[in-house]
Design an enzyme around this catalytic site. Structure first.
Site, PDB file in Angstrom:
ATOM      1  N   PHE A  26      -3.005   5.818   4.184  1.00 37.34           N
ATOM      2  CA  PHE A  26      -4.022   5.540   5.196  1.00 37.34           C
ATOM      3  C   PHE A  26      -3.401   5.481   6.584  1.00 37.34           C
ATOM      4  CE2 PHE A  26      -6.384   2.517   7.845  1.00 37.34           C
ATOM      5  CZ  PHE A  26      -7.626   3.127   7.869  1.00 37.34           C
TER       6      PHE A  26
ATOM      7  N   CYS B  69      -7.647 -27.522   7.959  1.00 36.66           N
ATOM      8  CA  CYS B  69      -6.467 -26.818   8.479  1.00 36.66           C
ATOM      9  C   CYS B  69      -5.905 -27.568   9.685  1.00 36.66           C
ATOM     10  CB  CYS B  69      -6.825 -25.383   8.854  1.00 36.66           C
ATOM     11  SG  CYS B  69      -7.578 -25.209  10.487  1.00 36.66           S
TER      12      CYS B  69
ATOM     13  N   ASP C  83      -2.383   8.332  -1.793  1.00 34.83           N
ATOM     14  CA  ASP C  83      -3.671   9.009  -1.731  1.00 34.83           C
ATOM     15  C   ASP C  83      -3.977   9.418  -0.297  1.00 34.83           C
ATOM     16  OD1 ASP C  83      -4.138   6.444  -0.677  1.00 34.83           O
ATOM     17  OD2 ASP C  83      -6.220   6.457  -1.314  1.00 34.83           O
TER      18      ASP C  83
ATOM     19  N   ASP D 274       0.848  -1.189   0.000  1.00 36.99           N
ATOM     20  CA  ASP D 274       0.000   0.000   0.000  1.00 36.99           C
ATOM     21  C   ASP D 274       0.886   1.242   0.000  1.00 36.99           C
ATOM     22  OD1 ASP D 274       0.906   0.277   2.604  1.00 36.99           O
ATOM     23  OD2 ASP D 274      -0.955  -0.384   3.523  1.00 36.99           O
TER      24      ASP D 274
ATOM     25  N   ASP E 280      -8.104  -7.209   0.852  1.00 37.87           N
ATOM     26  CA  ASP E 280      -7.157  -7.491   1.928  1.00 37.87           C
ATOM     27  C   ASP E 280      -7.782  -7.068   3.239  1.00 37.87           C
ATOM     28  OD1 ASP E 280      -5.626  -4.893   3.260  1.00 37.87           O
ATOM     29  OD2 ASP E 280      -6.546  -4.466   1.321  1.00 37.87           O
TER      30      ASP E 280
ATOM     31  N   HIS F 196      -6.095 -21.214  10.930  1.00 36.65           N
ATOM     32  CA  HIS F 196      -7.471 -21.594  10.607  1.00 36.65           C
ATOM     33  C   HIS F 196      -8.203 -20.473   9.875  1.00 36.65           C
ATOM     34  CE1 HIS F 196     -11.628 -22.880  10.899  1.00 36.65           C
ATOM     35  NE2 HIS F 196     -11.890 -21.664  11.350  1.00 36.65           N
TER      36      HIS F 196
ATOM     37  N   GLN G 158     -11.454   7.465  -5.064  1.00 39.23           N
ATOM     38  CA  GLN G 158     -11.984   8.022  -3.828  1.00 39.23           C
ATOM     39  C   GLN G 158     -13.328   8.700  -4.132  1.00 39.23           C
ATOM     40  OE1 GLN G 158     -11.011   7.539  -0.837  1.00 39.23           O
ATOM     41  NE2 GLN G 158      -8.898   6.830  -1.023  1.00 39.23           N
TER      42      GLN G 158
ATOM     43  N   CYS H  42      -8.002 -27.548  13.001  1.00 45.31           N
ATOM     44  CA  CYS H  42      -9.200 -28.386  13.016  1.00 45.31           C
ATOM     45  C   CYS H  42      -8.864 -29.867  12.874  1.00 45.31           C
ATOM     46  CB  CYS H  42     -10.143 -27.964  11.893  1.00 45.31           C
ATOM     47  SG  CYS H  42     -10.846 -26.310  12.117  1.00 45.31           S
TER      48      CYS H  42
ATOM     49  N   CYS I  49     -13.317 -28.658   8.108  1.00 47.22           N
ATOM     50  CA  CYS I  49     -12.117 -27.885   7.769  1.00 47.22           C
ATOM     51  C   CYS I  49     -10.885 -28.779   7.833  1.00 47.22           C
ATOM     52  CB  CYS I  49     -11.969 -26.705   8.730  1.00 47.22           C
ATOM     53  SG  CYS I  49     -10.508 -25.678   8.423  1.00 47.22           S
TER      54      CYS I  49
ATOM     55  N   GLY J  97       0.953   3.872   2.064  1.00 47.07           N
ATOM     56  CA  GLY J  97       1.286   4.512   3.330  1.00 47.07           C
ATOM     57  C   GLY J  97       0.336   5.617   3.726  1.00 47.07           C
TER      58      GLY J  97
ATOM     59  N   GLY K  58     -11.319   4.319   0.397  1.00 52.17           N
ATOM     60  CA  GLY K  58     -12.228   5.169   1.159  1.00 52.17           C
ATOM     61  C   GLY K  58     -13.472   4.476   1.661  1.00 52.17           C
TER      62      GLY K  58
END
Length: 376
Positions: free
Chosen positions: A97, A307, A147, A93, A267, A336, A190, A310, A305, A95, A217
């Site tokens: 935010f 993983c 931004d 990203d 993300d 998990h 935005q 589990c 699951c 930076g 945003g």
């Protein structure tokens, strides 16, 4: 690297899309969820473990890495991929935010943002040009333009001024990024929750021209209904042949709703942060492992699951290690959660390709509505 980063749209089902972003470091299957490796690590996870969950790409954070250990040090040590032992694609990203939300004594001007580090109070200046330089030093595959992201709610005037500033910074980011074969630059739309401002922002970004486009945003306090209201139209304002990235989202139902509205990438820190605080996300909803009801429960978090948490451990054990503040608690619950998130993405990719996305969504929401299994 001379190979270009390209996006291929393979199938659509309604507004939902599935495809592939091809990069020199590997393919990214979309829709894609990117685990967040803020400080060159996905907290409580080894890189090999993150890969085992099915993640194709990680996110790194420009603000945190520029402060510690610094982008220059990472560059001297071979770049972020070698530094953190992740050879797949990385998105960083800008930076912006984090400067707005974390830094102390920040001052916003046309040039950029002057601020003091939240770590040691040292002075820094982050501009579009400096953000591009930092991300170049890190060596990330996908770079985000710099931004400003105002917190919502905000006045229409404040949102409009912020959007216009971000668009000027987007042009400067593109100029500073230059020609970097094998690396991509994404612009960031935005405009808050105002359709007209979103349209203006999208038009300006498309005029500049980017390799992909983010919807910024959102997930900053406006609520899911307002966010979905924007996503009902915002993805359609962006080029169909470029990836669309919704930043900072979110909970499982946020992600499914975003994909249903045409988003390709997301993300969020939630899977790892929840894992460290005793919260597990399952196909039947959220489980709070710290609750006493789990203390004598020999069953897994989710019997379907696969993983390690589990497959190999009981709810009783996970309850115990959380209560005992053992590190394995955060490790297992984070694994998990990330596994479950990637399972959602794989399920959506398959359903979109088969034209059964509506049925997949109904089953997803129906199972979550049932809630967790009954206590013993």
């Amino acid at each position: 690297m001379t190979k270009r980063i390209e996006f291929e749209l393979a199938a659509t089902d309604g507004q939902a899309r599935t495809g592939r972003i091809t990069t020199p470091r590997g393919d990214i299957r979309t829709p894609a969820f990117m685990p967040v490796g803020t400080a060159a690590t996905v907290k409580a996870m080894m890189p090999e473990s993150v890969a085992a969950t099915g993640a194709d790409i990680l996110l790194g954070n420009t603000y945190h890495l520029m402060l510690r250990p610094t982008a220059e040090r990472i560059a001297r040590l071979g770049g972020l991929h070698d530094f953190m032992n992740w050879q797949g694609p990385i998105l960083t990203d800008s930076g912006g935010f984090q400067v707005m939300s974390l830094a102390d004594l920040r001052k916003l001007t046309e040039e950029g943002v002057a601020f003091r580090s939240h770590i040691d109070g040292s002075k820094h200046m982050l501009t579009p040009e400096r953000s591009m330089e930092i991300q170049r030093l890190l060596g990330s595959d996908i770079v985000m333009c710099f931004d400003e992201c105002p917190a919502l709610p905000a006045t229409d005037k404040a949102v409009a001024e912020s959007m216009e500033l971000s668009m000027r910074w987007a042009r400067r980011s593109k100029d500073a990024f230059g020609e970097r074969p094998g690396h991509a630059l994404f612009g960031i739309m935005q405009g808050g929750v105002t359709r007209e401002l979103r349209a203006i922002s999208a038009g300006k970004l498309v005029d500049i021209g980017f390799d992909g486009y983010a919807i910024g945003g959102l997930a900053v306090g406006e609520g899911q209904e307002a966010m979905f209201g924007v996503l009902d139209y915002a993805p359609g304002m962006l080029p169909e042949d470029k990836p669309r990235y919704l930043m900072g989202v979110g909970k499982p139902d946020d992600i499914v709703g975003a994909v249903a509205r045409g988003v390709d990438m997301m993300d969020c820190v939630l899977p790892s942060r929840s894992g460290r605080t005793g919260q597990a996300w399952t196909r039947r909803g959220q489980v709070n492992i710290k609750n006493a009801r789990h203390a004598d429960d020999p069953r897994p978090l989710d019997e379907d699951c696969t993983c390690p948490a589990c497959r190999n451990y009981s709810r009783a054990y996970l309850h115990h290690v959380f209560r005992a503040q053992e590190m394995i608690s955060g490790m297992l619950l984070t694994w998990h959660n990330l596994h479950y998130y990637q399972e959602i993405m794989a399920g959506m990719r398959g359903a979109i390709a088969e034209g059964t996305f509506d049925a997949w969504q109904r089953e997803f929401h129906s199972l979550r509505a049932e809630g967790d299994i009954e206590p013993l």
